[in-house]
Motif scaffolding. Structure first.
Motif, PDB file in Angstrom:
ATOM      1  N   VAL A 193      42.017  28.760  18.611  1.00  0.00           N
ATOM      2  CA  VAL A 193      43.023  29.735  18.725  1.00  0.00           C
ATOM      3  C   VAL A 193      44.340  29.138  18.416  1.00  0.00           C
ATOM      4  CG1 VAL A 193      44.359  30.828  20.578  1.00  0.00           C
ATOM      5  CG2 VAL A 193      41.849  30.838  20.525  1.00  0.00           C
ATOM      6  N   SER A 194      44.349  27.674  18.657  1.00  0.00           N
ATOM      7  CA  SER A 194      45.755  27.194  18.347  1.00  0.00           C
ATOM      8  C   SER A 194      45.839  27.150  16.834  1.00  0.00           C
ATOM      9  CB  SER A 194      45.878  25.790  19.092  1.00  0.00           C
ATOM     10  OG  SER A 194      44.851  25.103  18.337  1.00  0.00           O
ATOM     11  N   GLY A 195      44.959  27.180  15.970  1.00  0.00           N
ATOM     12  CA  GLY A 195      45.066  27.036  14.676  1.00  0.00           C
ATOM     13  C   GLY A 195      44.804  25.442  14.157  1.00  0.00           C
ATOM     14  N   LEU A 196      44.686  24.527  14.996  1.00  0.00           N
ATOM     15  CA  LEU A 196      44.409  23.354  14.251  1.00  0.00           C
ATOM     16  C   LEU A 196      43.200  23.052  13.675  1.00  0.00           C
ATOM     17  CD1 LEU A 196      45.983  21.227  17.751  1.00  0.00           C
ATOM     18  CD2 LEU A 196      46.977  21.993  15.330  1.00  0.00           C
ATOM     19  N   MET A 240      44.103  44.083  28.978  1.00  0.00           N
ATOM     20  CA  MET A 240      42.658  44.630  29.101  1.00  0.00           C
ATOM     21  C   MET A 240      41.754  44.686  27.801  1.00  0.00           C
ATOM     22  SD  MET A 240      40.689  45.735  31.373  1.00  0.00           S
ATOM     23  CE  MET A 240      38.951  46.479  31.786  1.00  0.00           C
ATOM     24  N   LEU A 241      42.522  45.057  26.839  1.00  0.00           N
ATOM     25  CA  LEU A 241      41.716  45.225  25.525  1.00  0.00           C
ATOM     26  C   LEU A 241      41.644  43.602  25.149  1.00  0.00           C
ATOM     27  CD1 LEU A 241      40.847  46.420  22.929  1.00  0.00           C
ATOM     28  CD2 LEU A 241      43.053  46.303  22.117  1.00  0.00           C
ATOM     29  N   ALA A 242      42.550  42.808  25.264  1.00  0.00           N
ATOM     30  CA  ALA A 242      42.103  41.220  25.042  1.00  0.00           C
ATOM     31  C   ALA A 242      41.054  40.652  25.931  1.00  0.00           C
ATOM     32  CB  ALA A 242      43.579  40.663  25.256  1.00  0.00           C
ATOM     33  N   PHE A 290      42.735  36.502  26.313  1.00  0.00           N
ATOM     34  CA  PHE A 290      41.613  36.613  25.125  1.00  0.00           C
ATOM     35  C   PHE A 290      40.807  35.094  25.060  1.00  0.00           C
ATOM     36  CE2 PHE A 290      40.332  35.403  20.791  1.00  0.00           C
ATOM     37  CZ  PHE A 290      39.366  36.513  20.620  1.00  0.00           C
ATOM     38  N   THR A 291      41.594  33.960  25.217  1.00  0.00           N
ATOM     39  CA  THR A 291      41.214  32.758  25.092  1.00  0.00           C
ATOM     40  C   THR A 291      40.106  32.370  26.315  1.00  0.00           C
ATOM     41  OG1 THR A 291      43.120  31.999  23.757  1.00  0.00           O
ATOM     42  CG2 THR A 291      41.594  30.361  25.042  1.00  0.00           C
ATOM     43  N   VAL A 304      49.323  37.911  21.006  1.00  0.00           N
ATOM     44  CA  VAL A 304      50.312  37.001  21.377  1.00  0.00           C
ATOM     45  C   VAL A 304      50.672  36.898  22.757  1.00  0.00           C
ATOM     46  CG1 VAL A 304      51.474  37.330  19.093  1.00  0.00           C
ATOM     47  CG2 VAL A 304      52.197  38.878  21.016  1.00  0.00           C
ATOM     48  N   GLY A 305      51.404  35.865  23.140  1.00  0.00           N
ATOM     49  CA  GLY A 305      51.768  35.544  24.627  1.00  0.00           C
ATOM     50  C   GLY A 305      50.586  35.638  25.647  1.00  0.00           C
TER      51      GLY A 305
END
Length: 206
Positions: free
Chosen positions: A57-60, A1-3, A148-149, A141-142
């Motif tokens: 999000v992936s960091g790329l 929920m927070l995400a 979030f995304t 995570v997960g």
């Protein structure tokens, strides 16, 4: 929920400020007689934002923008394109066969090209997405990161449709093309101001 809540608030915070992308989507909604005609711009902008968010999000994207020359290239290309885009909007010609001045409307191909360009050639938008969304996503995570995304992506799509709808409503206020012509001219001025800002950043980073 927070995400979920975090993603929604963060996405709105990033997308609400006036920017070239927002101006362009609003403009397309205003200048087309039917909202469906502005769909290419809306879908392209949403798709580009989706890609940027996923990369962030992936960091790329962080790895890519570590190259200083690439940032400078983005600033330069963005500046040149925005200047060109401003001229195209300003010089939207009227229909010579009609007494009513109606600004020319962008074709689907031009909408896609311009929407993709203002989305992907805007260094500040890219850096904001990486710096804010990318960094914030590290807290999850997960499945929480997925939520979030998705929240960020959904807000982006909703906002673009909302902008186009508001633009369409504004475009319907006038009974002639004069209002639409003024919208095009104001859009062009805003875009030129942003082009100057990008150009300033380009020379600053040299």
């Amino acid at each position: 929920m927070l995400a979920l809540v975090h993603g929604i608030i963060l996405a709105f915070g990033l997308i609400l400020p006036l920017g070239v992308q927002n101006v362009f989507i609003f403009n397309q909604g205003a200048t087309h007689r039917k909202l469906l005609k502005a769909a290419p711009a809306i879908i392209t902008a949403g798709f580009c934002d989706t890609i940027l968010i996923i990369l962030a999000v992936s960091g790329l994207s962080v790895v890519v923008l570590n190259f200083e020359w690439l940032k400078n290239l983005l600033f330069l290309c963005g500046t040149i394109f925005l200047i060109y885009m401003g001229f195209v909007m300003w010089r939207s010609t009227s229909d010579s066969s009609s007494k009513i001045q109606v600004p020319s409307r962008f074709s689907a191909r031009r909408q896609v090209t311009f929407a993709a360009s203002v989305s992907l050639l805007n260094p500040h938008a890219i850096i904001d997405t990486i710096g804010v969304i990318g960094t914030s996503s590290l807290a999850y995570v997960g499945h929480e990161k997925v939520i979030f995304t998705l929240a960020c992506i959904i807000v982006s799509w909703i906002w673009f449709f909302f902008l186009a709808i508001i633009g369409r409503k504004v475009g319907q206020l006038g009974n002639s093309g004069i209002l639409l012509k003024r919208i095009n001219q104001i859009s062009a001025i805003i875009i030129w101001v942003m082009a100057v800002y990008l150009g300033y950043n380009f020379f600053t980073y040299l």
